[in-house]
Design a protein around this motif. Structure first.
Motif, short mmCIF file in Angstrom:
data_model
loop_
_atom_site.label_atom_id
_atom_site.label_comp_id
_atom_site.label_asym_id
_atom_site.label_seq_id
_atom_site.Cartn_x
_atom_site.Cartn_y
_atom_site.Cartn_z
N SER A 1 18.60 10.53 -10.76
CA SER A 1 18.23 10.38 -12.16
C SER A 1 17.20 11.42 -12.57
O SER A 1 17.09 11.77 -13.74
N ILE A 2 16.42 11.87 -11.60
CA ILE A 2 15.39 12.89 -11.85
C ILE A 2 15.67 14.01 -10.86
O ILE A 2 15.32 13.92 -9.69
N SER A 3 16.37 15.05 -11.30
CA SER A 3 17.01 15.97 -10.37
C SER A 3 16.30 17.28 -10.15
O SER A 3 16.65 18.01 -9.23
N SER B 1 8.32 16.60 -13.77
CA SER B 1 7.11 16.81 -14.55
C SER B 1 7.12 15.97 -15.82
O SER B 1 6.08 15.41 -16.22
N MET B 2 8.28 15.86 -16.45
CA MET B 2 8.39 15.06 -17.67
C MET B 2 8.09 13.58 -17.38
O MET B 2 7.36 12.92 -18.15
N VAL B 3 8.62 13.08 -16.30
CA VAL B 3 8.38 11.68 -15.94
C VAL B 3 6.93 11.48 -15.55
O VAL B 3 6.29 10.47 -15.89
N GLN B 4 6.40 12.45 -14.81
CA GLN B 4 4.99 12.39 -14.41
C GLN B 4 4.10 12.26 -15.65
O GLN B 4 3.18 11.44 -15.70
N ASN B 5 4.36 13.07 -16.64
CA ASN B 5 3.56 13.04 -17.88
C ASN B 5 3.76 11.73 -18.63
O ASN B 5 2.81 11.21 -19.25
N VAL C 1 16.00 11.58 -19.05
CA VAL C 1 14.59 11.77 -18.74
C VAL C 1 13.79 12.06 -20.01
O VAL C 1 12.63 11.65 -20.15
N GLN C 2 14.43 12.73 -20.97
CA GLN C 2 13.73 13.09 -22.20
C GLN C 2 13.34 11.87 -23.04
O GLN C 2 12.49 11.97 -23.94
N HIS C 3 13.94 10.72 -22.75
CA HIS C 3 13.64 9.50 -23.51
C HIS C 3 12.54 8.67 -22.86
O HIS C 3 12.04 7.71 -23.48
N VAL C 4 12.17 8.99 -21.61
CA VAL C 4 11.31 8.09 -20.83
C VAL C 4 9.94 7.92 -21.47
O VAL C 4 9.42 6.80 -21.58
N ASN D 1 -1.57 5.75 -18.62
CA ASN D 1 -2.70 5.62 -17.68
C ASN D 1 -2.25 5.07 -16.33
O ASN D 1 -3.01 4.37 -15.65
N GLY D 2 -0.98 5.39 -15.98
CA GLY D 2 -0.45 4.96 -14.68
C GLY D 2 0.04 3.52 -14.66
O GLY D 2 0.45 3.02 -13.60
N ARG D 3 0.02 2.85 -15.82
CA ARG D 3 0.36 1.42 -15.86
C ARG D 3 1.81 1.15 -15.50
O ARG D 3 2.14 0.18 -14.80
N VAL D 4 2.74 2.00 -15.95
CA VAL D 4 4.16 1.71 -15.82
C VAL D 4 4.72 2.31 -14.53
O VAL D 4 4.48 3.47 -14.21
N ILE D 5 5.49 1.49 -13.82
CA ILE D 5 6.21 1.92 -12.61
C ILE D 5 7.62 2.33 -13.03
O ILE D 5 8.30 1.59 -13.74
N ILE D 6 8.04 3.50 -12.57
CA ILE D 6 9.40 3.97 -12.86
C ILE D 6 10.28 3.70 -11.64
O ILE D 6 9.94 4.06 -10.51
N CYS D 7 11.43 3.09 -11.88
CA CYS D 7 12.37 2.80 -10.80
C CYS D 7 13.75 3.32 -11.21
O CYS D 7 14.22 3.04 -12.32
N THR D 8 14.35 4.11 -10.34
CA THR D 8 15.72 4.56 -10.57
C THR D 8 16.64 3.85 -9.58
O THR D 8 16.19 3.07 -8.74
N MET D 9 17.92 4.15 -9.65
CA MET D 9 18.86 3.51 -8.73
C MET D 9 18.72 4.06 -7.31
O MET D 9 19.40 3.61 -6.39
#
Length: 692
Positions: free
Chosen positions: A623-625, A631-635, A598-601, A641-649
């Motif tokens: 993946s986000i436990s 909060s890190m992924v949210q930031n 998560v720290q690399h996202v 600006n909300g452009r990227v969608i995050i998808c985990t398994m």
């Protein structure tokens, strides 16, 4: 009576086949004499199945044994179950005096239909056989016991219980409010001898027998219940009826029927199975006959649609094929279409997929054909291991090869996908995949997709690749008898790939590629925009690709739009960052099971101004436990600006966004979905065309 028993025994010894029916009278005399042992021995010799008189005699026999502690109550219930299967009318007549035979019951008053009301009256009140009313009358407690089981405090089972009985094929009574299938008649209340089991329907072997397609779908609670009325006195055209569960008023003896029907071998197999002599032949050559014009089955107009049913039919419109369309996942194609599309999924209710027939029809009657798009679930291919549902595939190497040779100048796209574990089976029916070789000589073929195919050698696979290809998907393709690629085979195959200079999209999932392979291949593929190099699911530790391989991608594919390196576990975040820095147009990046935390996202998401979707994470674990990681992924998403969608398994990660950022993410999602749809369009080369 003793003398009658002695003479009857003698006759049966002299005529063991008993074509005179002596055993029926003898059983009655045994029970009148309370000789349960003699009756038991006789019934052991003659099966009660297919003999109504013996079946009901056995019910009384088991009752008498039960009261003597020679049997348990379930023995009587099992005997009653068998008897009701033979004739469901008899329990209501036993113990009822004064019922006369109705001369209108049958057209032929000298005969009766097995399982019908007239047979029941003959059994109870006499006729050509000895009437049983007198015998049962000696044991009123047996009649009371049987009558008590009629409903057991509830007149009908639950809805799925009704469906289970209908599919079992048992003859049973169902009193309900019903109407014809079209709803043209007035609703009426009547007693049906109901079934949904095809082989048990009266007239099922007739060529014009009608089978409602709704019955091929799982029953939905509160929907119509279709019933074939097997009452012999019903007009042939009125046998199919429909009702609702709330309109089912009585199902006599439903508790006994449900108790034993599941274990009854007579009810085995699929309820949709046709009579044996009329089932379509499986694994045989195609039944196709070349004719100038196919006619609609319903109205005899020129046909427009070919329906790949167990008995292939043609229709002029969807209105005429409305009955067929009620199949689950029906298989049909438009003869005027540019695409021959067949998707035989696991949900599809069609039993036999005849690809031979489809190819022959398409070759003769699809003048606009440009693309083939086929998917076959393993239930159709791996028949020996998975054929409990009776599914099969008809495909021969000769027909496939002839079709491809004939369509050589027309086809621009050919996609044939198989489910997992079908490599050996598909080799058997395609001459070790040599039937696909004509693909390699097609001058206009731009798109080729073969999924889960097995080849004996690299030479055969290489022969299938036309120099004109722009899209090549070879996912989960296996090589050799061991279904593994050797280093030599990979090297030889990459030599062929290097000659496909026009490739825009390349997918080689589950083909083991090392860093050196990419360094030798990618310099030749100047137009690559979409690349899939997924490793082996569940076995990623053997994947040799490292950050050096990702660097080769970044160096030689600077215009890359999408990349998938799922399960390449030896690659790290360093390689991913190199990709994003040197491929600035990247919009989609899949990196599941890579060592990315998560720290690399945030660094990954902000490394490119065009990234729309990033996938990462481990299978089977979050993946986000925790809240800190959320909060890190949210930031990180907010930083784009909300452009990227995050998808985990575990699926798409939902974030709380401001209205403006939410609009940006919705826009990204719309683009990703459209690209996903275009990816499976056989006519589209670059699935991101027209989107970015």
């Amino acid at each position: 009576r003793d003398e009658a028993i002695r003479q009857a025994k003698k006759i049966i010894r002299l005529n063991p086949g008993d074509n005179q029916g002596i055993r029926q009278s003898l059983c009655t005399w045994f029970l009148e004499a309370k000789d349960t042992e003699g009756c038991t021995n006789l019934l052991r010799k003659y099966n009660t199945h297919m003999d109504t008189s013996l079946a009901y005699t056995d019910v009384l026999l088991q009752y008498l044994r039960w009261i003597k502690d020679d049997a348990v109550e379930n023995d009587i219930k099992k005997a009653l179950y068998i008897a009701i299967k033979e004739n469901p009318f008899i329990p209501d007549l036993i113990g009822v005096e004064g019922i006369e035979e109705d001369d209108d019951d049958d057209d032929d008053n000298d005969g009766y239909s097995p399982g019908g009301i007239k047979e029941a009256r003959i059994y109870v009140h006499g006729g050509s056989n000895v009437g049983s009313q007198k015998l049962w009358g000696k044991y009123p407690e047996a009649i009371s016991w049987m009558k008590a089981l009629k409903f057991g405090g509830q007149k009908v089972p639950d809805e799925m219980g009704v469906i289970a009985l209908l599919k079992s094929g048992i003859k049973f009574q169902m009193r309900c409010v019903n109407v014809d299938l079209d709803g043209r008649e007035r609703r009426n209340t009547s007693c049906l001898i109901g079934t949904q089991r095809r082989k048990e329907c009266i007239g099922c072997a007739m060529e014009d027998f009608f089978w409602p397609r709704q019955l091929n779908q799982p029953h939905q609670c509160s929907s119509d219940i279709l019933v074939h009325n097997n009452d012999f006195n019903t007009d042939r055209g009125s046998r199919w009826r429909k009702t609702k569960y709330i309109d089912v008023l009585e199902v006599p003896y439903w508790g006994v029927l449900l108790q034993f029907c599941d274990d009854d071998e007579d009810n085995s197999g699929d309820y949709r199975d046709e009579p044996k002599s009329f089932e379509p032949e499986k694994k045989q050559s195609s039944k196709y006959q070349k004719i100038a014009t196919f006619k609609c089955r319903e109205c005899n107009s020129n046909a427009k649609f070919c329906a790949l049913d167990d008995c292939t039919e043609f229709y002029c419109s969807k209105s005429c094929m409305k009955n067929y369309l009620q199949e689950t996942e029906p298989l049909y194609f438009d003869l005027n279409s540019e695409i021959l599309k067949i998707n035989a999924s696991s949900e599809c209710s069609i039993r036999t997929v005849d690809l031979d027939y489809a190819f022959q029809v398409a070759g003769d009657h699809m003048p606009n054909l440009k693309a083939v798009d086929i998917f076959i679930n393993q239930e159709y291919v791996d028949a020996e291991d998975l054929n409990d549902r009776g599914k099969s595939l008809l495909l021969s190497s000769t027909v496939l090869r002839q079709f491809l040779e004939r369509m050589s100048a027309q086809l621009i796209s050919f996609s044939f996908g198989l489910d997992d574990c079908c490599w050996d089976q598909i080799k058997d029916v395609t001459d070790q995949c040599r039937a696909l070789v004509p693909l390699g000589t097609m001058p206009n073929l731009k798109k080729l997709s073969l999924t889960s195919f097995g080849f004996d050698d690299v030479g055969t696979l290489s022969s299938c690749l036309s120099p004109s290809l722009q899209v090549l998907n070879l996912n989960y393709v296996k090589m050799g008898t061991m279904l593994e690629w050797s280093n030599l085979e990979v090297d030889l195959f990459l030599g062929t790939l290097s000659g496909l200079k026009r490739l825009v999209s390349l997918s080689l999932a589950d083909i083991v590629l090392a860093d050196r392979h990419l360094r030798s291949l990618l310099p030749h593929l100047k137009f690559i925009r979409c690349l899939n190099l997924d490793g082996r699911f569940g076995d990623g530790d053997d994947s040799p690709l490292t950050d050096l391989g990702l660097k080769a991608i970044a160096d030689h594919c600077p215009k890359l739009l999408s990349l998938s390196v799922d399960y390449q576990v030896k690659a790290t975040v360093s390689g991913i960052m190199t990709i994003l820095q040197k491929c600035p147009k990247m919009v989609k990046l899949n990196a599941c099971r890579l060592n990315i935390g998560v720290q690399h996202v945030k660094a990954i998401l902000t490394a490119s101004d065009n990234l729309l979707l990033f996938s990462f994470g481990e299978f089977g674990s979050p993946s986000i436990s925790n809240q800190h990681e959320r909060s890190m992924v949210q930031n990180a998403v907010a930083a784009t600006n909300g452009r990227v969608i995050i998808c985990t398994m575990n699926g798409i990660f939902k974030v709380n966004l401001s209205p403006e950022h939410k609009r940006n993410q919705d826009g990204s999602m719309a683009k990703v979905k459209r690209a996903h749809t275009q990816q499976f369009d056989p006519m589209v080369i670059n699935n991101w065309d027209g989107i970015l």
